[in-house]
Design a protein around this motif. Structure first.
Motif, PDB file in Angstrom:
ATOM      1  N   TRP A  62       0.822  -1.208   0.000  1.00  0.00           N
ATOM      2  CA  TRP A  62       0.000   0.000   0.000  1.00  0.00           C
ATOM      3  C   TRP A  62       0.855   1.257   0.000  1.00  0.00           C
ATOM      4  O   TRP A  62       0.621   2.187  -0.760  1.00  0.00           O
ATOM      5  N   PHE A  63       1.847   1.311   0.875  1.00  0.00           N
ATOM      6  CA  PHE A  63       2.685   2.506   0.961  1.00  0.00           C
ATOM      7  C   PHE A  63       3.437   2.732  -0.349  1.00  0.00           C
ATOM      8  O   PHE A  63       3.525   3.857  -0.838  1.00  0.00           O
ATOM      9  N   THR A  64       3.967   1.668  -0.915  1.00  0.00           N
ATOM     10  CA  THR A  64       4.690   1.771  -2.183  1.00  0.00           C
ATOM     11  C   THR A  64       3.774   2.309  -3.271  1.00  0.00           C
ATOM     12  O   THR A  64       4.152   3.196  -4.043  1.00  0.00           O
ATOM     13  N   ASN A  65       2.555   1.808  -3.339  1.00  0.00           N
ATOM     14  CA  ASN A  65       1.603   2.288  -4.345  1.00  0.00           C
ATOM     15  C   ASN A  65       1.165   3.722  -4.061  1.00  0.00           C
ATOM     16  O   ASN A  65       1.077   4.534  -4.992  1.00  0.00           O
ATOM     17  N   LEU A  66       0.879   4.044  -2.808  1.00  0.00           N
ATOM     18  CA  LEU A  66       0.445   5.401  -2.456  1.00  0.00           C
ATOM     19  C   LEU A  66       1.485   6.453  -2.829  1.00  0.00           C
ATOM     20  O   LEU A  66       1.142   7.563  -3.231  1.00  0.00           O
ATOM     21  N   THR A  67       2.756   6.094  -2.652  1.00  0.00           N
ATOM     22  CA  THR A  67       3.817   7.061  -2.911  1.00  0.00           C
ATOM     23  C   THR A  67       4.399   6.945  -4.316  1.00  0.00           C
ATOM     24  O   THR A  67       5.319   7.676  -4.655  1.00  0.00           O
ATOM     25  N   MET A  68       3.852   6.040  -5.114  1.00  0.00           N
ATOM     26  CA  MET A  68       4.281   5.839  -6.504  1.00  0.00           C
ATOM     27  C   MET A  68       5.761   5.497  -6.610  1.00  0.00           C
ATOM     28  O   MET A  68       6.440   5.905  -7.541  1.00  0.00           O
ATOM     29  N   ASN A  69       6.252   4.718  -5.665  1.00  0.00           N
ATOM     30  CA  ASN A  69       7.631   4.263  -5.703  1.00  0.00           C
ATOM     31  C   ASN A  69       7.703   3.132  -6.732  1.00  0.00           C
ATOM     32  O   ASN A  69       7.170   2.051  -6.519  1.00  0.00           O
ATOM     33  N   LEU A  70       8.353   3.376  -7.841  1.00  0.00           N
ATOM     34  CA  LEU A  70       8.352   2.425  -8.952  1.00  0.00           C
ATOM     35  C   LEU A  70       9.510   1.436  -8.931  1.00  0.00           C
ATOM     36  O   LEU A  70       9.709   0.700  -9.894  1.00  0.00           O
ATOM     37  N   ASN A  71      10.248   1.364  -7.851  1.00  0.00           N
ATOM     38  CA  ASN A  71      11.331   0.387  -7.771  1.00  0.00           C
ATOM     39  C   ASN A  71      10.709  -0.998  -7.570  1.00  0.00           C
ATOM     40  O   ASN A  71      10.051  -1.250  -6.565  1.00  0.00           O
ATOM     41  N   PRO A  72      10.935  -1.922  -8.519  1.00  0.00           N
ATOM     42  CA  PRO A  72      10.303  -3.245  -8.411  1.00  0.00           C
ATOM     43  C   PRO A  72      10.760  -4.043  -7.194  1.00  0.00           C
ATOM     44  O   PRO A  72      10.129  -5.042  -6.844  1.00  0.00           O
ATOM     45  N   MET A  73      11.814  -3.617  -6.522  1.00  0.00           N
ATOM     46  CA  MET A  73      12.290  -4.296  -5.320  1.00  0.00           C
ATOM     47  C   MET A  73      11.203  -4.353  -4.242  1.00  0.00           C
ATOM     48  O   MET A  73      11.199  -5.234  -3.386  1.00  0.00           O
ATOM     49  N   HIS A  74      10.239  -3.427  -4.309  1.00  0.00           N
ATOM     50  CA  HIS A  74       9.209  -3.334  -3.276  1.00  0.00           C
ATOM     51  C   HIS A  74       7.915  -4.049  -3.636  1.00  0.00           C
ATOM     52  O   HIS A  74       7.144  -4.386  -2.746  1.00  0.00           O
ATOM     53  N   PRO A 121      18.321  -3.803   5.745  1.00  0.00           N
ATOM     54  CA  PRO A 121      17.000  -3.871   5.121  1.00  0.00           C
ATOM     55  C   PRO A 121      15.932  -4.336   6.107  1.00  0.00           C
ATOM     56  O   PRO A 121      16.220  -5.010   7.099  1.00  0.00           O
ATOM     57  N   VAL A 122      14.697  -3.965   5.802  1.00  0.00           N
ATOM     58  CA  VAL A 122      13.536  -4.435   6.555  1.00  0.00           C
ATOM     59  C   VAL A 122      12.715  -5.303   5.604  1.00  0.00           C
ATOM     60  O   VAL A 122      12.489  -4.930   4.450  1.00  0.00           O
ATOM     61  N   PHE A 123      12.276  -6.458   6.108  1.00  0.00           N
ATOM     62  CA  PHE A 123      11.516  -7.418   5.318  1.00  0.00           C
ATOM     63  C   PHE A 123      10.116  -7.577   5.887  1.00  0.00           C
ATOM     64  O   PHE A 123       9.874  -7.279   7.065  1.00  0.00           O
ATOM     65  N   HIS A 124       9.195  -8.071   5.065  1.00  0.00           N
ATOM     66  CA  HIS A 124       7.853  -8.393   5.554  1.00  0.00           C
ATOM     67  C   HIS A 124       7.994  -9.338   6.742  1.00  0.00           C
ATOM     68  O   HIS A 124       8.782 -10.284   6.704  1.00  0.00           O
ATOM     69  N   GLY A 132      16.955 -11.714  -2.205  1.00  0.00           N
ATOM     70  CA  GLY A 132      16.121 -12.882  -2.443  1.00  0.00           C
ATOM     71  C   GLY A 132      14.641 -12.699  -2.181  1.00  0.00           C
ATOM     72  O   GLY A 132      13.862 -13.633  -2.334  1.00  0.00           O
ATOM     73  N   GLU A 133      14.242 -11.521  -1.772  1.00  0.00           N
ATOM     74  CA  GLU A 133      12.830 -11.219  -1.515  1.00  0.00           C
ATOM     75  C   GLU A 133      12.632  -9.709  -1.535  1.00  0.00           C
ATOM     76  O   GLU A 133      13.595  -8.937  -1.543  1.00  0.00           O
ATOM     77  N   ARG A 134      11.363  -9.302  -1.533  1.00  0.00           N
ATOM     78  CA  ARG A 134      11.060  -7.867  -1.554  1.00  0.00           C
ATOM     79  C   ARG A 134      11.532  -7.186  -0.269  1.00  0.00           C
ATOM     80  O   ARG A 134      11.494  -7.777   0.810  1.00  0.00           O
ATOM     81  N   LEU A 135      11.966  -5.956  -0.415  1.00  0.00           N
ATOM     82  CA  LEU A 135      12.343  -5.118   0.726  1.00  0.00           C
ATOM     83  C   LEU A 135      11.183  -4.189   1.056  1.00  0.00           C
ATOM     84  O   LEU A 135      10.458  -3.743   0.157  1.00  0.00           O
ATOM     85  N   VAL A 136      11.052  -3.862   2.329  1.00  0.00           N
ATOM     86  CA  VAL A 136      10.070  -2.856   2.730  1.00  0.00           C
ATOM     87  C   VAL A 136      10.597  -1.490   2.308  1.00  0.00           C
ATOM     88  O   VAL A 136      11.781  -1.177   2.484  1.00  0.00           O
TER      89      VAL A 136
END
Length: 188
Positions: A47-59, A110-113, A71-75
């Motif tokens: 949600w935060f990534t979408n709300l702020t339009m952060n287009l880095n696919p890492m998220h 990094p922070v992970f889910h 090896g996984e998405r970063l917060v």
């Protein structure tokens, strides 16, 4: 003003809750461990990534992130900043009139889910405001850790904080409450 307002029978009363620190309460070197760790969810990040339009696919792109060194998405790091600043409000800026700056922001890990974040603030400096007599200026270092004790974020935060004599909290009207809302002494 008293800390509570008793009814005639003494059976019911309004009790003051935590009303935050005022300028006078801060001392250089004090450390406040903020209550309540917070587990970061996948939903928070997406949600935060979408709300702020952060287009880095890492998220937001699991397939992409799986091929990276992590090896996984970063917060999203700006979510971590917002979360940790929010966690510190109860102790540092509940009585602030403005935030003057966020400086020396560092992502240490990094922070992970699924990570649970804890935060603390150390008072670095306090001074009188030269332009506003009703506030003072406090600088803290805000530090965040994950559940393993690894530091994930640090930053300096500088709010203008009310002086006690200019605040008028009471059990009937704590900070942020409009006059007359909720239980009033005359109703008890």
């Amino acid at each position: 003003m008293t800390d509570d307002a008793n009814d005639e029978d003494g059976d019911h009363r309004l009790i003051s809750g935590w009303q935050g620190r005022y300028f006078e309460d801060f001392e250089v070197g004090d450390v406040y461990k903020h209550p309540y760790g917070r587990t970061v969810t996948e939903t928070d990040n997406v949600w935060f990534t979408n709300l702020t339009m952060n287009l880095n696919p890492m998220h937001f792109n699991e397939a992409y992130a799986a091929e990276t060194e992590f090896g996984e998405r970063l917060v999203d790091g700006t979510f971590v900043i917002a979360l940790v600043v929010g966690m510190s409000v109860i102790d540092v800026s509940m009585n602030a009139t403005a935030n003057l700056g966020y400086d020396a922001i560092r992502h240490h890990a990094p922070v992970f889910h699924g990570d649970t974040i804890f935060a603390e603030s150390e008072v670095l400096e306090k001074r009188e405001s030269s332009s506003r007599e009703h506030v003072g200026i406090v600088t803290t270092e805000l530090r965040a850790y994950n559940q393993e004790g690894e530091k994930v974020l640090s930053l300096e935060r500088t709010p203008m904080v009310l002086k006690r004599e200019h605040a008028e909290p009471s059990p009937e009207r704590p900070p942020g409450w409009p006059e007359g809302v909720g239980t009033q002494p005359e109703e008890l």
